[in-house]
Design a protein around this motif. Structure first.
Motif, mmCIF file in Angstrom:
data_model
loop_
_atom_site.group_PDB
_atom_site.id
_atom_site.type_symbol
_atom_site.label_atom_id
_atom_site.label_comp_id
_atom_site.label_asym_id
_atom_site.label_seq_id
_atom_site.Cartn_x
_atom_site.Cartn_y
_atom_site.Cartn_z
ATOM 1 N N PHE A 47 -11.086 16.851 -55.270
ATOM 2 C CA PHE A 47 -12.514 16.724 -55.531
ATOM 3 C C PHE A 47 -12.913 17.617 -56.694
ATOM 4 O O PHE A 47 -12.235 18.604 -57.006
ATOM 5 C CB PHE A 47 -13.317 17.041 -54.271
ATOM 6 C CG PHE A 47 -13.195 15.964 -53.217
ATOM 7 C CD1 PHE A 47 -14.049 14.877 -53.218
ATOM 8 C CD2 PHE A 47 -12.185 16.038 -52.263
ATOM 9 C CE1 PHE A 47 -13.922 13.873 -52.264
ATOM 10 C CE2 PHE A 47 -12.053 15.037 -51.307
ATOM 11 C CZ PHE A 47 -12.920 13.943 -51.316
ATOM 12 N N ASP A 48 -14.006 17.252 -57.350
ATOM 13 C CA ASP A 48 -14.393 17.955 -58.577
ATOM 14 C C ASP A 48 -14.785 19.396 -58.321
ATOM 15 O O ASP A 48 -14.755 20.224 -59.232
ATOM 16 C CB ASP A 48 -15.523 17.212 -59.292
ATOM 17 C CG ASP A 48 -16.797 17.096 -58.465
ATOM 18 O OD1 ASP A 48 -16.719 17.176 -57.220
ATOM 19 O OD2 ASP A 48 -17.880 16.905 -59.061
ATOM 20 N N ASP A 49 -15.137 19.736 -57.068
ATOM 21 C CA ASP A 49 -15.469 21.121 -56.742
ATOM 22 C C ASP A 49 -14.322 21.819 -56.008
ATOM 23 O O ASP A 49 -14.503 22.910 -55.467
ATOM 24 C CB ASP A 49 -16.746 21.176 -55.906
ATOM 25 C CG ASP A 49 -16.681 20.300 -54.646
ATOM 26 O OD1 ASP A 49 -15.587 19.762 -54.354
ATOM 27 O OD2 ASP A 49 -17.718 20.141 -53.979
ATOM 28 N N ASP A 50 -13.150 21.172 -55.989
ATOM 29 C CA ASP A 50 -11.940 21.731 -55.363
ATOM 30 C C ASP A 50 -12.112 22.011 -53.877
ATOM 31 O O ASP A 50 -11.411 22.861 -53.306
ATOM 32 C CB ASP A 50 -11.490 23.018 -56.080
ATOM 33 C CG ASP A 50 -10.954 22.742 -57.472
ATOM 34 O OD1 ASP A 50 -10.307 21.694 -57.667
ATOM 35 O OD2 ASP A 50 -11.187 23.564 -58.372
ATOM 36 N N ARG A 51 -12.992 21.282 -53.227
ATOM 37 C CA ARG A 51 -13.169 21.491 -51.785
ATOM 38 C C ARG A 51 -11.903 21.086 -51.032
ATOM 39 O O ARG A 51 -11.152 20.200 -51.462
ATOM 40 C CB ARG A 51 -14.367 20.714 -51.260
ATOM 41 C CG ARG A 51 -14.171 19.197 -51.212
ATOM 42 C CD ARG A 51 -15.420 18.518 -50.678
ATOM 43 N NE ARG A 51 -16.583 18.860 -51.483
ATOM 44 C CZ ARG A 51 -17.837 18.696 -51.070
ATOM 45 N NH1 ARG A 51 -18.080 18.207 -49.858
ATOM 46 N NH2 ARG A 51 -18.847 19.028 -51.854
ATOM 47 N N GLU A 52 -11.698 21.712 -49.907
ATOM 48 C CA GLU A 52 -10.544 21.416 -49.074
ATOM 49 C C GLU A 52 -10.835 20.164 -48.242
ATOM 50 O O GLU A 52 -11.971 19.888 -47.866
ATOM 51 C CB GLU A 52 -10.260 22.599 -48.159
ATOM 52 C CG GLU A 52 -8.982 22.505 -47.364
ATOM 53 C CD GLU A 52 -8.715 23.794 -46.590
ATOM 54 O OE1 GLU A 52 -7.971 24.655 -47.100
ATOM 55 O OE2 GLU A 52 -9.279 23.934 -45.479
ATOM 56 N N PHE A 53 -9.799 19.408 -47.986
ATOM 57 C CA PHE A 53 -9.885 18.268 -47.082
ATOM 58 C C PHE A 53 -8.680 18.315 -46.154
ATOM 59 O O PHE A 53 -7.782 19.145 -46.321
ATOM 60 C CB PHE A 53 -9.942 16.945 -47.858
ATOM 61 C CG PHE A 53 -8.814 16.747 -48.837
ATOM 62 C CD1 PHE A 53 -7.578 16.249 -48.437
ATOM 63 C CD2 PHE A 53 -8.992 17.062 -50.189
ATOM 64 C CE1 PHE A 53 -6.536 16.069 -49.344
ATOM 65 C CE2 PHE A 53 -7.961 16.884 -51.105
ATOM 66 C CZ PHE A 53 -6.730 16.383 -50.681
ATOM 67 N N SER A 54 -8.667 17.428 -45.161
ATOM 68 C CA SER A 54 -7.573 17.394 -44.191
ATOM 69 C C SER A 54 -6.784 16.104 -44.362
ATOM 70 O O SER A 54 -7.351 15.007 -44.260
ATOM 71 C CB SER A 54 -8.118 17.477 -42.762
ATOM 72 O OG SER A 54 -8.767 18.706 -42.536
ATOM 73 N N LEU A 55 -5.487 16.242 -44.596
ATOM 74 C CA LEU A 55 -4.602 15.081 -44.596
ATOM 75 C C LEU A 55 -4.264 14.769 -43.144
ATOM 76 O O LEU A 55 -3.729 15.611 -42.422
ATOM 77 C CB LEU A 55 -3.324 15.384 -45.382
ATOM 78 C CG LEU A 55 -2.264 14.274 -45.365
ATOM 79 C CD1 LEU A 55 -2.722 13.060 -46.157
ATOM 80 C CD2 LEU A 55 -0.928 14.793 -45.910
ATOM 81 N N ILE A 56 -4.588 13.536 -42.710
ATOM 82 C CA ILE A 56 -4.310 13.187 -41.309
ATOM 83 C C ILE A 56 -3.220 12.123 -41.185
ATOM 84 O O ILE A 56 -2.656 11.955 -40.095
ATOM 85 C CB ILE A 56 -5.580 12.714 -40.572
ATOM 86 C CG1 ILE A 56 -6.154 11.439 -41.209
ATOM 87 C CG2 ILE A 56 -6.615 13.832 -40.531
ATOM 88 C CD1 ILE A 56 -7.239 10.788 -40.356
#
Length: 504
Positions: A264-273
């Protein structure tokens, strides 16, 4: 000054001028080869969501879908009609959806003016139903493959697989998602409202010449076609309004050659599921996920009320020197999709601590190993031959496949009819993104992977599955082989004569 000296000075001066001009020309071409749409997108078009395919259930409980390959025109930009292909429409196809344990039949009719196929990428099914190059469907004909869904919940897809023409047919947009569900996945409380907080994202790179697609390969693009912009689900400059705190994105790299590094453009973390073949045992936090052509990933991202965030593909290392890195897309950046959160969001429960253990072998008890050396000229030094069986695999036997790329350019490796485990990458344990069920794995130059693999489906000595590079230009050039699954002690037969299905 003698005439000879004057001539020498003139020749040296001309050489210097030519060298400078050539160097300047190369720098101009090199500079122009970098593509970036970051920060330039207007995100003016609402993301289209492929409809769920209608189905009927027959007396024997078989779920029946109908897919029609057809030509048409699509307005990606208002007033500009682009010639395209699609399933049940002018571009891409509906999302097929079925549950584990169901029997399915898919009636594939071809209304195009040339033969094609439909391959069920990532599906465990009999080889004769796989939709590879041996199962061509002639113009005007219908093919009706049928099988029982016997694998974990996953995001799969379908696309053409005609030998030597796969890149062309996929670029014309014959593709769609195939989502599998099972009781465990449906009970986990994951975002699962299709098109609302569970979004299919079919990502393709494209290039236009006026209203028409330009499918030409650019200068020094050894990986194949690379476009200068992206679209999602057939939508240019897409945005999607979301109303839930957690949003599930089913990412599919449906491009023919480009590898993406999503974040994401703000480098937010996400979860790979989930990876290609289904859910991970536990969600893995990260801020980048790399997908080569044919790979899928399911990620869950949290949004805050009223905010906007952009899904972006960042530059990535493809294992090449600086100029091949540039000309083969490694330095490119794309803004892919803008998510727009509503001012008031529905509460989303936290992701569960555990998801679903992948049903893939761990490499123990392997009966044998196999080696695959990837080259554009062929695998293990042999280009694809439709009449030759390259490998014979015993049904139910565990194996370890070693795949190596020292070809000087990036490749990947896709195996039909199975989900495998990546045991190692260059002798090291794989990163979290490679620890789930996989059917396609990326191999930059100077990469070796070891795969734990086992074929538990039905044996058929005469019907082959494929393994190949899923950079489609490489596949079309012959970077593919085929294998059959046999019972213990049984020998491989010969592939049936290649023919297009002429009727039901």
């Amino acid at each position: 000054m003698s005439g000879f000296k004057r001539l020498l000075i003139i020749l040296v001066s001309c050489g210097i001028v030519l060298t400078v001009a050539a160097g300047g020309g190369f720098l101009w071409v090199y500079s122009g080869a970098k593509v970036s749409t970051a920060g330039r997108g207007t995100f003016r078009n609402q993301l289209a969501v492929p409809p769920l395919a209608r189905s009927t259930v027959g007396p024997d409980g078989t779920r029946v879908f109908d897919l029609r390959m057809q030509a048409g025109e699509t307005e990606f930009t208002a007033g500009q009609k682009t010639p395209t292909w699609g399933f049940n429409g002018s571009y891409l196809g509906p999302t097929l959806r079925a549950q584990r344990g169901e029997k399915v039949r898919i009636r594939v009719s071809n209304t195009l003016d040339e033969a094609s196929t439909v391959h069920w990428h990532g599906m465990r099914l009999p080889a004769a139903m796989d939709g590879g190059p041996h199962q061509m469907v002639a113009p005007g004909a219908t093919w009706s493959p049928h099988w029982k869904i016997d694998q974990q919940a996953a995001t799969l897809w379908y696309h053409p697989h005609p030998h030597g023409e796969t890149e062309d047919h996929v670029q014309r947009s014959l593709a769609g998602m195939f989502i599998l569900d099972d009781a465990k996945s449906l009970g986990l409380g994951l975002p699962d409202t299709y098109g609302v907080n569970d979004l299919p994202l079919i990502v393709q790179d494209v290039k236009f010449d006026g209203a028409r697609f330009d499918h030409g390969h650019g200068l020094l693009q050894t990986v194949g076609f690379l476009g200068d912009r992206t679209m999602v689900n057939g939508t240019l400059d897409p945005y999607r309004v979301v109303g839930d705190e957690l949003v599930r994105l089913r990412l599919l790299n449906a491009s023919s050659a480009r590898t993406y590094d999503f974040g994401f453009d703000d480098d937010r973390e996400f979860s790979l599921i989930a990876t290609d073949g289904g859910l991970l045992e536990k969600a893995a936090p990260m801020d980048r996920i790399q997908l080569s052509p044919g790979e899928r990933a399911e990620i869950v991202v949290r949004v805050r009320p009223g905010e906007r965030t952009v899904l972006r593909s960042y530059p990535l290392s493809i294992g090449q020197d600086f100029y091949n890195q540039r000309f083969n897309g490694g330095d490119d950046t794309f803004d892919v999709l803008e998510l727009r959160a509503q001012k008031h969001l529905r509460h989303s429960p936290a992701l569960p601590a555990t998801l679903e253990k992948p049903e893939i072998p761990d490499g123990s008890g392997a009966a044998r190993g196999r080696f695959f050396n990837l080259q554009v000229s062929g695998i293990n030094g042999r280009p694809m031959s439709m009449g030759r069986i390259d490998d014979t695999v015993t049904r139910g036997a565990a194996e370890i496949w070693t795949v190596r790329n020292t070809n000087g350019m990036p490749h990947n490796f896709h195996v039909h009819g199975v989900q495998f485990r990546v045991l190692s990458v260059n002798g090291h344990s794989p990163e979290p993104a490679l620890r789930g069920a996989k059917d396609t794995v990326f191999l930059p130059d100077r990469t070796t992977v070891k795969l734990a693999i086992r074929f538990d489906g039905p044996a058929d000595p005469n019907a082959p599955y494929m393994y190949h590079c899923h950079l489609l230009y490489h596949e079309d050039q012959g970077m593919m082989g085929q294998f059959v699954v046999v019972e213990k002690g049984q020998r491989a037969g010969r592939p049936s004569a290649v023919h297009a299905h002429q009727g039901h």
